[in-house]
Write a protein that holds these residues in place. Structure first.
Motif, mmCIF file in Angstrom:
data_model
loop_
_atom_site.group_PDB
_atom_site.id
_atom_site.type_symbol
_atom_site.label_atom_id
_atom_site.label_comp_id
_atom_site.label_asym_id
_atom_site.label_seq_id
_atom_site.Cartn_x
_atom_site.Cartn_y
_atom_site.Cartn_z
ATOM 1 N N LYS A 1 11.674 -2.848 9.240
ATOM 2 C CA LYS A 1 10.387 -3.030 9.656
ATOM 3 C C LYS A 1 9.503 -2.983 8.373
ATOM 4 C CE LYS A 1 10.255 -1.951 14.461
ATOM 5 N NZ LYS A 1 9.376 -1.207 15.867
ATOM 6 N N THR A 2 8.679 -3.813 8.026
ATOM 7 C CA THR A 2 8.051 -4.506 6.630
ATOM 8 C C THR A 2 9.161 -4.594 5.556
ATOM 9 O OG1 THR A 2 7.573 -1.881 5.856
ATOM 10 C CG2 THR A 2 6.165 -2.864 7.672
ATOM 11 N N GLY A 3 10.100 -4.557 5.609
ATOM 12 C CA GLY A 3 11.142 -4.872 4.744
ATOM 13 C C GLY A 3 11.538 -3.896 3.804
ATOM 14 N N ALA A 4 11.418 -2.533 4.272
ATOM 15 C CA ALA A 4 11.828 -1.572 3.238
ATOM 16 C C ALA A 4 11.919 -0.102 3.945
ATOM 17 C CB ALA A 4 10.879 -1.383 2.026
ATOM 18 N N PHE A 5 12.481 0.872 3.314
ATOM 19 C CA PHE A 5 12.865 1.986 3.673
ATOM 20 C C PHE A 5 11.518 2.914 4.129
ATOM 21 C CE2 PHE A 5 12.373 3.130 -0.687
ATOM 22 C CZ PHE A 5 11.827 4.301 -0.627
ATOM 23 N N LYS A 6 10.528 2.469 3.440
ATOM 24 C CA LYS A 6 9.209 3.163 3.541
ATOM 25 C C LYS A 6 8.491 3.487 4.887
ATOM 26 C CE LYS A 6 8.350 3.191 -1.453
ATOM 27 N NZ LYS A 6 7.625 3.241 -2.404
ATOM 28 N N MET A 7 8.991 2.538 5.910
ATOM 29 C CA MET A 7 8.516 2.692 7.180
ATOM 30 C C MET A 7 8.830 3.952 7.953
ATOM 31 S SD MET A 7 6.608 0.762 9.447
ATOM 32 C CE MET A 7 6.335 1.046 11.031
ATOM 33 N N ARG A 8 10.014 4.495 7.331
ATOM 34 C CA ARG A 8 10.453 5.758 8.113
ATOM 35 C C ARG A 8 9.590 6.948 7.672
ATOM 36 N NH1 ARG A 8 16.058 5.465 9.290
ATOM 37 N NH2 ARG A 8 17.222 3.446 8.940
ATOM 38 N N GLY A 9 9.347 6.967 6.285
ATOM 39 C CA GLY A 9 8.541 8.219 5.912
ATOM 40 C C GLY A 9 7.328 7.999 6.300
ATOM 41 N N ALA A 10 6.542 6.755 6.314
ATOM 42 C CA ALA A 10 5.244 6.605 6.673
ATOM 43 C C ALA A 10 4.846 7.048 8.135
ATOM 44 C CB ALA A 10 4.786 5.051 6.378
ATOM 45 N N THR A 11 5.891 6.608 8.898
ATOM 46 C CA THR A 11 5.840 6.816 10.333
ATOM 47 C C THR A 11 6.094 8.426 10.634
ATOM 48 O OG1 THR A 11 6.842 4.623 10.991
ATOM 49 C CG2 THR A 11 6.974 6.475 12.832
ATOM 50 N N PHE B 1 4.821 0.916 0.383
ATOM 51 C CA PHE B 1 4.273 1.856 1.059
ATOM 52 C C PHE B 1 2.871 1.482 1.701
ATOM 53 C CE2 PHE B 1 2.561 6.026 2.111
ATOM 54 C CZ PHE B 1 3.528 6.582 2.726
ATOM 55 N N ALA B 2 2.251 0.485 0.909
ATOM 56 C CA ALA B 2 0.955 -0.061 1.456
ATOM 57 C C ALA B 2 1.263 -0.628 2.743
ATOM 58 C CB ALA B 2 0.435 -0.776 0.275
ATOM 59 N N GLN B 3 2.399 -1.563 2.696
ATOM 60 C CA GLN B 3 2.737 -2.361 4.029
ATOM 61 C C GLN B 3 3.245 -1.255 5.033
ATOM 62 O OE1 GLN B 3 4.901 -6.035 3.229
ATOM 63 N NE2 GLN B 3 4.534 -5.380 1.053
ATOM 64 N N ALA B 4 4.032 -0.463 4.644
ATOM 65 C CA ALA B 4 4.524 0.580 5.538
ATOM 66 C C ALA B 4 3.438 1.403 6.446
ATOM 67 C CB ALA B 4 5.496 1.585 4.954
ATOM 68 N N LEU B 5 2.605 1.892 5.549
ATOM 69 C CA LEU B 5 1.778 2.912 6.168
ATOM 70 C C LEU B 5 0.513 2.073 7.021
ATOM 71 C CD1 LEU B 5 0.698 5.865 5.952
ATOM 72 C CD2 LEU B 5 -1.135 5.301 4.398
ATOM 73 N N SER B 6 0.364 0.962 6.812
ATOM 74 C CA SER B 6 -0.513 -0.061 7.503
ATOM 75 C C SER B 6 0.100 -0.194 8.872
ATOM 76 C CB SER B 6 -0.738 -1.429 6.608
ATOM 77 O OG SER B 6 -1.566 -1.123 5.665
ATOM 78 N N LEU B 7 1.295 -0.472 8.834
ATOM 79 C CA LEU B 7 2.193 -0.811 10.226
ATOM 80 C C LEU B 7 2.173 0.484 10.815
ATOM 81 C CD1 LEU B 7 3.159 -2.898 12.093
ATOM 82 C CD2 LEU B 7 5.549 -2.575 11.092
ATOM 83 N N LYS C 1 -14.845 9.274 4.552
ATOM 84 C CA LYS C 1 -14.119 9.030 5.752
ATOM 85 C C LYS C 1 -13.434 10.083 6.671
ATOM 86 C CE LYS C 1 -15.180 4.473 5.358
ATOM 87 N NZ LYS C 1 -16.108 3.917 6.190
ATOM 88 N N GLY C 2 -13.153 11.310 5.720
ATOM 89 C CA GLY C 2 -12.334 12.223 6.344
ATOM 90 C C GLY C 2 -10.945 12.087 6.604
ATOM 91 N N ALA C 3 -10.414 10.821 5.845
ATOM 92 C CA ALA C 3 -9.102 10.430 6.185
ATOM 93 C C ALA C 3 -8.255 11.392 5.459
ATOM 94 C CB ALA C 3 -8.867 9.159 5.502
ATOM 95 N N THR C 4 -7.009 11.444 6.131
ATOM 96 C CA THR C 4 -5.872 12.389 5.428
ATOM 97 C C THR C 4 -5.004 11.477 4.500
ATOM 98 O OG1 THR C 4 -5.604 13.648 7.296
ATOM 99 C CG2 THR C 4 -3.752 13.734 5.959
ATOM 100 N N PHE C 5 -4.907 12.173 3.275
ATOM 101 C CA PHE C 5 -4.291 11.148 2.024
ATOM 102 C C PHE C 5 -2.620 11.622 2.240
ATOM 103 C CE2 PHE C 5 -2.148 11.338 -2.113
ATOM 104 C CZ PHE C 5 -2.293 10.087 -2.474
ATOM 105 N N ILE C 6 -2.032 10.578 2.419
ATOM 106 C CA ILE C 6 -0.435 10.400 2.466
ATOM 107 C C ILE C 6 0.322 9.823 1.086
ATOM 108 C CG2 ILE C 6 1.495 9.894 3.482
ATOM 109 C CD1 ILE C 6 -0.204 9.863 6.346
ATOM 110 N N HIS C 7 0.972 10.618 0.395
ATOM 111 C CA HIS C 7 1.285 10.162 -0.768
ATOM 112 C C HIS C 7 2.741 9.235 -0.507
ATOM 113 C CE1 HIS C 7 3.439 10.050 -4.908
ATOM 114 N NE2 HIS C 7 2.060 10.184 -5.329
ATOM 115 N N PRO C 8 2.940 8.277 -1.191
ATOM 116 C CA PRO C 8 4.200 7.418 -0.915
ATOM 117 C C PRO C 8 5.373 7.872 -1.052
ATOM 118 C CG PRO C 8 2.448 6.192 -2.430
ATOM 119 C CD PRO C 8 2.070 7.634 -2.128
#
Length: 311
Positions: A45-55, A78-84, A137-144
């Motif tokens: 999904k999103t065309g790369a392995f980064k969907m795994r770590g982002a999820t 990672f921008a696309q992976a974290l978004s989805l 925003k109080g958002a949590t930072f997630i490094h790629p």
């Protein structure tokens, strides 16, 4: 980190990711004089392995953290992976992207539900803007790549590969930020008694190779490589894993990356990005070491600008 924990990570993210196929090519086997098994994360999904770590990273947040959203800085996969991943889990995602990022990438992020905050093109500008969003925003930072939960998520690609082929001698993976390489090493250490991990890296951005020699995280003075996904550098969470356990880092020239990219496109009939071809270029360069062995290759992604191919 142990095998049961990694297995738990895999089970946790399974509902949200694809179990990607493993492909082979008789012609490429003959060329390598080895059996080569390609783990095709270009079909993720999103065309790369980064969907795994982002999820995995989002799934490990508290309810309160999820309610305030997540933020990262990335102009690529990672921008696309974290978004989805965030959309799938009903979490808001703020994506800091340089203003000169390709419009096609920005469009993809928006399509996956990410809120884009544009910034200057330098690393400092990205980091500054991400910190501002965290505070505002109080958002949590997630490094790629330099985040434990991200690394453990990325390990699942190699876990699946070793579940399908448990007698591999080596797995080759590209190295940029180091998240995929560190995860692949963890998977090989815990799911195989014999498999070793080798990284492929462009000569033009050989910071990981130099980091192994110096014992500290090195950076690059240039970013002149076609493998745009590998222009970043290692972090303090993944470097210790890589430093202790990677078998080797094989550096490849730009023409070797292009040759490998073309071979995969022409012979396997699949779309892969240059960063993915770096791992296969390393396989071809390591012909003596891999001869008559069983080799896994992580095809990291397939997000490529087809209007700007090098062949």
């Amino acid at each position: 980190m142990d095998k049961p924990t990694l297995q738990k990570v895999h089970n946790l993210i399974k509902p949200y990711i694809h179990r990607t196929p493993v492909l082979t090519s008789e012609l490429l086997n003959e060329l390598c004089e080895a059996e080569v098994f390609f783990k095709c994360e270009n079909f993720q999904k999103t065309g790369a392995f980064k969907m795994r770590g982002a999820t995995h990273a989002i799934l490990n947040l508290t309810k309160e953290q999820k309610s305030k959203g997540v933020v990262t800085h990335s102009s690529g996969n990672f921008a696309q992976a974290l978004s989805l991943a965030a959309k799938n889990l009903n979490v808001k995602a703020y994506i800091v992207m340089p203003e000169n990022a390709p419009e096609v990438k920005k469009s993809a992020v928006r399509g996956y539900g990410g809120v884009i905050i544009e910034c200057g093109s330098g690393v400092n500008a990205r980091e500054h803007e991400a910190v501002r969003i965290q505070k505002e925003k109080g958002a949590t930072f997630i490094h790629p790549s330099n985040d434990d939960d991200v690394i453990y998520g990325q390990a699942t690609a190699a876990i699946e590969l070793l579940e399908d082929y448990n007698d591999l001698n080596y797995i080759f993976a590209p190295v940029g930020g180091g998240g995929l390489l560190a995860g692949t090493i963890l998977a090989a250490n815990h799911f195989s008694d014999t498999c070793k991990v080798i990284a492929g890296e462009p000569f033009e951005v050989d910071d990981a190779y130099r980091s192994l020699i110096s014992g500290r995280i090195e950076k690059n003075k240039t970013s002149n490589t076609i493998a745009d996904g590998l222009r970043t550098y290692l972090g303090d969470r993944n470097f210790p894993i890589i430093k202790e356990h990677v078998e080797d880092i094989t550096r490849v020239e730009e023409d070797e990356i292009i040759k490998s990219l073309r071979l995969i496109w022409e012979r396997m009939k699949i779309v892969v990005e240059p960063s993915s071809a770096v791992a296969f270029a390393a396989v071809l360069k390591d012909k003596k070491r891999i001869r008559n062995k069983r080799i896994g290759v992580i095809i990291s992604g397939g997000n490529v600008d087809v209007s700007n191919l090098p062949f």
